[in-house]
Scaffold this motif. Sequence first.
Motif, PDB file in Angstrom:
ATOM      1  N   PHE A 116       0.850  -1.192   0.000  1.00  0.00           N
ATOM      2  CA  PHE A 116       0.000   0.000   0.000  1.00  0.00           C
ATOM      3  C   PHE A 116       0.882   1.238   0.000  1.00  0.00           C
ATOM      4  N   ALA A 117       0.504   2.245  -0.791  1.00  0.00           N
ATOM      5  CA  ALA A 117       1.287   3.473  -0.877  1.00  0.00           C
ATOM      6  C   ALA A 117       0.349   4.651  -1.094  1.00  0.00           C
ATOM      7  N   ALA A 118       0.855   5.871  -0.833  1.00  0.00           N
ATOM      8  CA  ALA A 118       0.073   7.090  -1.008  1.00  0.00           C
ATOM      9  C   ALA A 118       0.946   8.157  -1.642  1.00  0.00           C
ATOM     10  N   SER A 119       0.289   9.151  -2.279  1.00  0.00           N
ATOM     11  CA  SER A 119       1.027  10.185  -2.989  1.00  0.00           C
ATOM     12  C   SER A 119       0.220  11.477  -3.015  1.00  0.00           C
ATOM     13  N   PHE A 120       0.923  12.614  -3.021  1.00  0.00           N
ATOM     14  CA  PHE A 120       0.258  13.900  -3.173  1.00  0.00           C
ATOM     15  C   PHE A 120       0.152  14.316  -4.641  1.00  0.00           C
ATOM     16  N   GLU A 121       1.114  13.897  -5.477  1.00  0.00           N
ATOM     17  CA  GLU A 121       1.100  14.367  -6.857  1.00  0.00           C
ATOM     18  C   GLU A 121       1.449  13.273  -7.857  1.00  0.00           C
ATOM     19  N   LEU A 122       1.476  12.024  -7.437  1.00  0.00           N
ATOM     20  CA  LEU A 122       1.649  10.854  -8.282  1.00  0.00           C
ATOM     21  C   LEU A 122       3.079  10.647  -8.781  1.00  0.00           C
ATOM     22  N   SER A 123       3.957  11.603  -8.586  1.00  0.00           N
ATOM     23  CA  SER A 123       5.338  11.411  -9.018  1.00  0.00           C
ATOM     24  C   SER A 123       6.221  10.896  -7.886  1.00  0.00           C
ATOM     25  N   GLN A 124       5.768  11.030  -6.654  1.00  0.00           N
ATOM     26  CA  GLN A 124       6.465  10.475  -5.508  1.00  0.00           C
ATOM     27  C   GLN A 124       5.458   9.729  -4.648  1.00  0.00           C
ATOM     28  N   TRP A 125       5.834   8.552  -4.235  1.00  0.00           N
ATOM     29  CA  TRP A 125       4.920   7.704  -3.475  1.00  0.00           C
ATOM     30  C   TRP A 125       5.506   7.392  -2.103  1.00  0.00           C
ATOM     31  N   TYR A 126       4.604   7.310  -1.131  1.00  0.00           N
ATOM     32  CA  TYR A 126       4.970   6.968   0.234  1.00  0.00           C
ATOM     33  C   TYR A 126       4.491   5.544   0.506  1.00  0.00           C
ATOM     34  N   LEU A 127       5.412   4.699   0.867  1.00  0.00           N
ATOM     35  CA  LEU A 127       5.095   3.292   1.101  1.00  0.00           C
ATOM     36  C   LEU A 127       4.808   3.062   2.573  1.00  0.00           C
ATOM     37  N   SER A 128       3.694   2.432   2.855  1.00  0.00           N
ATOM     38  CA  SER A 128       3.402   2.044   4.224  1.00  0.00           C
ATOM     39  C   SER A 128       4.417   1.011   4.686  1.00  0.00           C
ATOM     40  N   LEU A 129       4.997   1.236   5.853  1.00  0.00           N
ATOM     41  CA  LEU A 129       5.966   0.276   6.372  1.00  0.00           C
ATOM     42  C   LEU A 129       5.297  -1.021   6.810  1.00  0.00           C
ATOM     43  N   TYR A 130       3.959  -1.025   6.804  1.00  0.00           N
ATOM     44  CA  TYR A 130       3.265  -2.279   7.082  1.00  0.00           C
ATOM     45  C   TYR A 130       3.260  -3.189   5.855  1.00  0.00           C
ATOM     46  N   SER A 131       3.657  -2.661   4.704  1.00  0.00           N
ATOM     47  CA  SER A 131       3.702  -3.467   3.484  1.00  0.00           C
ATOM     48  C   SER A 131       4.824  -4.500   3.577  1.00  0.00           C
ATOM     49  N   PRO A 132       4.631  -5.666   3.006  1.00  0.00           N
ATOM     50  CA  PRO A 132       3.429  -6.124   2.315  1.00  0.00           C
ATOM     51  C   PRO A 132       2.389  -6.643   3.293  1.00  0.00           C
ATOM     52  N   TYR A 133       1.133  -6.403   2.950  1.00  0.00           N
ATOM     53  CA  TYR A 133       0.037  -6.906   3.773  1.00  0.00           C
ATOM     54  C   TYR A 133      -0.190  -8.395   3.523  1.00  0.00           C
ATOM     55  N   PHE A 134       0.198  -8.857   2.350  1.00  0.00           N
ATOM     56  CA  PHE A 134       0.172 -10.278   2.014  1.00  0.00           C
ATOM     57  C   PHE A 134       1.447 -10.578   1.243  1.00  0.00           C
ATOM     58  N   ASP A 135       2.067 -11.726   1.500  1.00  0.00           N
ATOM     59  CA  ASP A 135       3.154 -12.187   0.640  1.00  0.00           C
ATOM     60  C   ASP A 135       3.202 -13.709   0.684  1.00  0.00           C
ATOM     61  N   TRP A 136       3.718 -14.282  -0.411  1.00  0.00           N
ATOM     62  CA  TRP A 136       3.665 -15.730  -0.563  1.00  0.00           C
ATOM     63  C   TRP A 136       4.932 -16.242  -1.214  1.00  0.00           C
ATOM     64  N   GLU A 137       5.384 -17.394  -0.764  1.00  0.00           N
ATOM     65  CA  GLU A 137       6.378 -18.183  -1.495  1.00  0.00           C
ATOM     66  C   GLU A 137       5.588 -19.017  -2.493  1.00  0.00           C
ATOM     67  N   VAL A 138       5.676 -18.644  -3.748  1.00  0.00           N
ATOM     68  CA  VAL A 138       4.804 -19.222  -4.761  1.00  0.00           C
ATOM     69  C   VAL A 138       4.986 -20.728  -4.902  1.00  0.00           C
ATOM     70  N   ALA A 139       6.197 -21.222  -4.654  1.00  0.00           N
ATOM     71  CA  ALA A 139       6.450 -22.648  -4.850  1.00  0.00           C
ATOM     72  C   ALA A 139       5.691 -23.507  -3.852  1.00  0.00           C
ATOM     73  N   THR A 140       5.390 -22.942  -2.682  1.00  0.00           N
ATOM     74  CA  THR A 140       4.825 -23.786  -1.624  1.00  0.00           C
ATOM     75  C   THR A 140       3.497 -23.282  -1.083  1.00  0.00           C
ATOM     76  N   GLU A 141       3.123 -22.037  -1.376  1.00  0.00           N
ATOM     77  CA  GLU A 141       1.926 -21.470  -0.779  1.00  0.00           C
ATOM     78  C   GLU A 141       0.906 -21.082  -1.839  1.00  0.00           C
ATOM     79  N   SER A 142      -0.368 -21.134  -1.459  1.00  0.00           N
ATOM     80  CA  SER A 142      -1.401 -20.578  -2.319  1.00  0.00           C
ATOM     81  C   SER A 142      -1.179 -19.073  -2.423  1.00  0.00           C
ATOM     82  N   TYR A 143      -1.429 -18.507  -3.586  1.00  0.00           N
ATOM     83  CA  TYR A 143      -1.155 -17.094  -3.775  1.00  0.00           C
ATOM     84  C   TYR A 143      -2.160 -16.480  -4.742  1.00  0.00           C
TER      85      TYR A 143
END
Length: 531
Positions: free
Chosen positions: A307-334
């Motif tokens: 998740f990220a936010a921006s005031f003018e679309l040329s610079q984005w602020y990334l939530s440090l809570y990211s990623p909210y979901f992540d998966w090891e594709v070889a072993t996990e449903s994704y």
Amino acid sequence: MVRVLLSSAVLLSSASALAQDFQFTEDATTLFRAGPNTDTNLLIRYGMGRPSVAYDPDNSEYVMILEARLNSAAGHYNTANYGSCTGGSGQIFGMVRLTSPDGFNWTPDAQPVVVPEAGTYYGCVAAHPYIVFDNDTDTLHMWFKSEQSTDLCTVLEPDPEWGCNYRSGIGYASSDDFGQTWTFSDAPALDAADMNYDSRYLASGYPSVVIMDDVWYLLVSRIDSLSFNADLILAESYDFGDSWTVNTTPALAAGFESDWVNDEVISPSMFCDPDGVDFSMFFGGRTLDETPSDSSDPNNEINGVGFAASFELSQWYLSLYSPYFDWEVATESYWPHFTVLRAGGEYIIYHTERIQEGTDTQPYAHMRMAYTDPAWDPDLIDPRICNTPIVIPPDTDVPDTDTDVVDTDTDVLDTDTDIVDTDTDIVDTDTDVVDTDTDVVDTDTDVVDTDTDVVDTDTDVDTDTGVVETDTDAVVETDTDVVDTDDTGPTQQPSAAGGGGGCCKRKPDAQGAWILLPFLPLVLRRRRDSK
């Protein structure tokens, strides 16, 4: 542990509603599924790709436009008309439509609503849909990834204005019946020249659009042939989509050197909010094996959602809570594909899911959802259109010249309707009485001076101031690889690329949770326990 290196750091206020750790619940219920592919009569026989969802508040109805590999055996298209669709996977992708009264129970239409039309810029592929519903005009707008036949320029004379590259760009269509029928633009909204395909870039997909104050903003994922990274770039239209200006500098670049978004930034779902942080989005990330031998093998991937936010679309602020979901594709449903709705402060994610456990004969063909609250208010669903309200100033004759009656004595305005509200001769139309005849205001003690309830004892007088997919290349071709296990067409595999760097490091404050993402890559790493 989170490590952040960036060229400059700016923290968003923790008071912002966006600076929070969203708590999602994954719903294991399958809303809709495709296959098995042994059933030749199915609407979706092989698999499905990116969904996009909108809501009609007047009719209390949700609509989903869903990418799908079409089924010739079910009569969706005649293979004889698509023999030159060999530029990508060689498969025909269109779209199906589903509707729902509540966002949970979905009913598909009997036939696809979008089938590629031979001889057009979307003659082979119409995929990665993204829809925006304008309730004021009852218009459903759609942007999508398009591909055309490889021999189009030998068939058409003269060559089409959008060029001969089979990756024709980003298409546009509109519907006035909530997605049942569509009218397509004559040419792509963004063509191969706009995307600079012929000289450096390979493909694009996953468009996302918001409209703010009649300016249309489009983010799209594009593959760089030098780095093989898929970055988000921005295009803007000031004439309701008739023409676009493309900023070729990535708005959000891959290469964070993180576990989940090192190689590709994909599938954005943008929102706008003129009263706060102007833009925000959920987006997908992919990190591929450094030396993959076959991009059709999903086992070299790590996927995630940030998740990220921006005031003018040329610079984005990334939530440090990211990623909210992540998966090891070889072993996990994704989740190969997803889209996000916002309803007030709640978020709803619709996604396809590849199931890695069990003996499902078509594990990738499930449509499921996740949400922060299953009881979201549909009346608060964000239409992705944010036009700032026009404030019409009040009549300045009364408030500016007779402040005793209008501006400071709210009891006169609110309770004495004879004087203010209903006696228009005194206030509204007889300017001599209000504006110039001071005898009425100053000397008539019955009205002003002796009625202490009106003037002298009402303490409100002084304080009341008034009114105020990528089906064919990395972005494209990983769709069919993930979604369709029968996909045998040629594909392209991005290779790993360096991340970029920066000059300084800054921690968030005790409550803040945001860092600046410059257009050059930042480095973000989080180690998380696998699910």
